[in-house]
Design a protein around this motif. Structure first.
Motif, PDB file in Angstrom:
ATOM      1  N   LYS A 200       0.845  -1.202   0.000  1.00 49.81           N
ATOM      2  CA  LYS A 200       0.000   0.000   0.000  1.00 49.81           C
ATOM      3  C   LYS A 200       0.877   1.247   0.000  1.00 49.81           C
ATOM      4  N   ASN A 201       1.950   1.223   0.782  1.00 46.47           N
ATOM      5  CA  ASN A 201       2.890   2.334   0.840  1.00 46.47           C
ATOM      6  C   ASN A 201       3.465   2.628  -0.549  1.00 46.47           C
ATOM      7  N   ILE A 202       3.898   1.580  -1.240  1.00 46.41           N
ATOM      8  CA  ILE A 202       4.513   1.751  -2.558  1.00 46.41           C
ATOM      9  C   ILE A 202       3.506   2.296  -3.569  1.00 46.41           C
ATOM     10  N   ARG A 203       2.304   1.785  -3.535  1.00 47.03           N
ATOM     11  CA  ARG A 203       1.290   2.241  -4.500  1.00 47.03           C
ATOM     12  C   ARG A 203       0.884   3.690  -4.245  1.00 47.03           C
ATOM     13  N   LEU A 204       0.799   4.075  -2.986  1.00 51.72           N
ATOM     14  CA  LEU A 204       0.523   5.477  -2.673  1.00 51.72           C
ATOM     15  C   LEU A 204       1.661   6.372  -3.149  1.00 51.72           C
ATOM     16  N   ASN A 205       2.896   5.901  -2.982  1.00 51.97           N
ATOM     17  CA  ASN A 205       4.040   6.672  -3.477  1.00 51.97           C
ATOM     18  C   ASN A 205       3.948   6.878  -4.982  1.00 51.97           C
ATOM     19  N   SER A 206       3.503   5.854  -5.690  1.00 50.55           N
ATOM     20  CA  SER A 206       3.355   5.966  -7.137  1.00 50.55           C
ATOM     21  C   SER A 206       2.317   7.024  -7.498  1.00 50.55           C
ATOM     22  N   LEU A 207       1.201   7.049  -6.775  1.00 50.75           N
ATOM     23  CA  LEU A 207       0.173   8.058  -7.044  1.00 50.75           C
ATOM     24  C   LEU A 207       0.685   9.462  -6.752  1.00 50.75           C
ATOM     25  N   MET A 208       1.540   9.585  -5.727  1.00 47.88           N
ATOM     26  CA  MET A 208       2.086  10.895  -5.362  1.00 47.88           C
ATOM     27  C   MET A 208       3.300  11.271  -6.210  1.00 47.88           C
ATOM     28  N   ASN A 209       3.767  10.332  -7.051  1.00 49.87           N
ATOM     29  CA  ASN A 209       4.928  10.569  -7.904  1.00 49.87           C
ATOM     30  C   ASN A 209       6.170  10.869  -7.063  1.00 49.87           C
ATOM     31  N   ILE A 210       6.366  10.069  -6.011  1.00 54.71           N
ATOM     32  CA  ILE A 210       7.573  10.165  -5.197  1.00 54.71           C
ATOM     33  C   ILE A 210       8.261   8.804  -5.207  1.00 54.71           C
ATOM     34  N   SER A 211       9.447   8.752  -4.648  1.00 55.69           N
ATOM     35  CA  SER A 211      10.220   7.511  -4.674  1.00 55.69           C
ATOM     36  C   SER A 211       9.461   6.374  -3.993  1.00 55.69           C
ATOM     37  N   GLY A 212       9.513   5.208  -4.626  1.00 59.15           N
ATOM     38  CA  GLY A 212       8.856   4.041  -4.053  1.00 59.15           C
ATOM     39  C   GLY A 212       9.491   3.577  -2.760  1.00 59.15           C
ATOM     40  N   GLU A 213      10.718   4.025  -2.472  1.00 61.39           N
ATOM     41  CA  GLU A 213      11.410   3.633  -1.252  1.00 61.39           C
ATOM     42  C   GLU A 213      11.030   4.491  -0.054  1.00 61.39           C
ATOM     43  N   THR A 214      10.272   5.556  -0.282  1.00 57.82           N
ATOM     44  CA  THR A 214       9.876   6.439   0.820  1.00 57.82           C
ATOM     45  C   THR A 214       8.938   5.704   1.762  1.00 57.82           C
ATOM     46  N   ARG A 215       9.258   5.742   3.030  1.00 55.69           N
ATOM     47  CA  ARG A 215       8.439   5.058   4.032  1.00 55.69           C
ATOM     48  C   ARG A 215       7.884   6.075   5.026  1.00 55.69           C
ATOM     49  N   TYR A 216       6.664   5.854   5.442  1.00 57.07           N
ATOM     50  CA  TYR A 216       5.996   6.717   6.409  1.00 57.07           C
ATOM     51  C   TYR A 216       4.897   5.903   7.068  1.00 57.07           C
ATOM     52  N   ARG A 217       4.286   6.466   8.066  1.00 54.43           N
ATOM     53  CA  ARG A 217       3.179   5.825   8.746  1.00 54.43           C
ATOM     54  C   ARG A 217       1.893   6.580   8.439  1.00 54.43           C
ATOM     55  N   ILE A 218       0.779   5.918   8.622  1.00 54.03           N
ATOM     56  CA  ILE A 218      -0.505   6.580   8.411  1.00 54.03           C
ATOM     57  C   ILE A 218      -1.109   6.945   9.758  1.00 54.03           C
ATOM     58  N   ASP A 219      -2.117   7.768   9.701  1.00 54.42           N
ATOM     59  CA  ASP A 219      -2.801   8.197  10.913  1.00 54.42           C
ATOM     60  C   ASP A 219      -3.799   7.113  11.338  1.00 54.42           C
ATOM     61  N   THR A 220      -3.368   6.253  12.237  1.00 50.35           N
ATOM     62  CA  THR A 220      -4.228   5.138  12.659  1.00 50.35           C
ATOM     63  C   THR A 220      -5.364   5.596  13.563  1.00 50.35           C
TER      64      THR A 220
END
Length: 424
Positions: A200-220
């Protein structure tokens, strides 16, 4: 001992990285998609191109100049006087377009930008729905991970307890193996869950047009609220008629259809402008070859006659053809609107049904199975029940919790689909 030291060092190295990961709210992700997604940027450039075309709509055609001879005799012909020698002619000509035609052309080209704007809104609506779906699925995976980690602790505790009681003939070897198997199953499920979150992280990065290696957390801690349905439905009952005015004003596909129809109407108006005449101005200056002749000039104004039967047939046919295309698109828009009403009404029912099912899981099913598990565990602790029965009770509870999360994911995705349909 060495393994413990290696694990501790690994945790020390990993912990700062994990802590350094920022929490990205959904709004931040959507804003990044809006500003950086290449597909949306392409629409921006397309609209700028159309505006550039529209700016040149009122331009005139380039003037024409020429040079040649006028009334010059062929070589070898007898020349009786200076007037028979002919003249050198300089010519300048400028076409003067009809101002009404220029305005109609500018309006038509400008209207195409509105179509692209609606297309961009539709593309963003699709991307926004994808991002929301991925974010909500990630949110459910976080909840599932929490459940699985709790399950792992429970199974580890059961396994320890079974191994302690086995030497005293208070448990069977089969129960120990069964607990070990269930523990490894939970660990596998955790691996799958962690992998899915990374996806999910990688696919969101693709939509945002940022590096696929970027990692972050979501607001749980975010709350996914049920959309307010009544403003869209004309009655409080979900069987009510969907407000078509709301859909026409908010759905990008219907809005694009409206703007396309409006652009085609302007195209019809542009065709009608072909009935209006165009003008041209011609100036000719003659320099005689004979010295005794005066310089002369000619000024001529020209006007077209587009109403002539042999010249009006083309634009009259074009007007009829475009009008038929407009009627066809109006019918297509009507069919799209009818389909949209049914889809929105159906999704509204799904949201209500899924909400009721989640409420049943939360207030009835899971609490009952949890009490069953706790009572079975208590009986096991008092040597009144076998470990296998405790594991069965735990599996029933675990399956209900997983089913609840699956239903929760369906609920979130249905909300996303509803918001996509009504362009929220």
């Amino acid at each position: 001992m060495m393994q413990i030291i290696k694990t501790a060092l690994l945790l020390v190295l990993i912990s700062p990285v994990v802590l350094a990961q920022e929490i990205r709210p959904l709004d931040s992700i959507l804003a990044t998609i809006r500003s950086k997604n290449p597909l949306l940027q392409g629409y921006d450039y397309q609209m700028e191109a159309i505006q550039a075309y529209a700016e040149g709509a009122k331009g005139w055609s380039a003037p024409m100049v020429g040079v040649g001879t006028f009334m010059t005799p062929y070589p070898g012909q007898a020349v009786m006087n200076d007037g028979d020698k002919g003249m050198l002619m300089l010519v300048g000509e400028q076409a003067i377009p009809n101002p009404a035609k220029l305005r109609a052309r500018e309006d038509y080209l400008t209207s195409r930008a509105a179509i692209e704007d609606a297309g961009q809104r539709g593309a963003y609506n699709q991307l926004r729905a994808q991002a929301k779906s991925l974010y909500y699925e990630w949110l459910v995976l976080e909840k599932q991970k929490k459940v699985l980690e709790e399950d792992r602790q429970i199974m580890e505790t059961m396994l320890k307890l079974a191994r302690i009681r086995y030497p005293y003939n208070q448990g069977s070897l089969g129960s120990i193996y069964k607990a070990e198997g269930r523990l490894h199953e939970v660990e596998n499920m955790l691996l799958t869950t962690n992998n899915n979150m990374i996806q999910k992280n990688i696919r969101l990065n693709s939509l945002m047009n940022i590096s696929g290696e970027t990692r972050y957390r979501i607001d749980t801690g975010m709350q996914v609220l049920t959309p307010v349905l009544t403003p869209l439905l004309t009655t409080e009952s979900l069987l009510g008629t969907v407000d078509t005015t709301y859909l026409l004003q908010n759905r990008s596909d219907l809005l694009r259809m409206d703007r396309t129809i409006e652009s085609m109407r302007l195209g019809v108006e542009l065709e009608r402008m072909e009935r209006k005449p165009s003008f041209s101005l011609r100036f000719e200056h003659m320099l005689p070859y004979g010295g005794m002749m005066p310089n002369t000039y000619t000024v001529m104004g020209m006007i077209s006659i587009p109403i002539a039967p042999w010249s009006s047939k083309t634009y009259r046919s074009n007007i009829r053809g475009k009008q038929m295309e407009i009627r066809s698109m109006e019918k297509e828009r009507e069919a799209m609107l009818n389909e949209a009403q049914e889809v929105v009404r159906s999704i509204a029912w799904d949201i209500r049904t899924l909400g009721q099912q989640l409420d049943n899981y939360d207030k009835k099913i899971i609490p009952a199975l949890r009490r069953n598990y706790e009572s079975t565990l208590l009986a096991y602790e008092q040597n009144q029940q076998e470990l296998a029965m405790v594991i069965d009770a735990w599996e029933a509870l675990n399956m209900a919790q997983i089913a609840y999360l699956d239903k929760l994911k369906d609920y979130y995705l249905t909300i996303v689909e509803y918001e996509k349909q009504v362009e929220k």
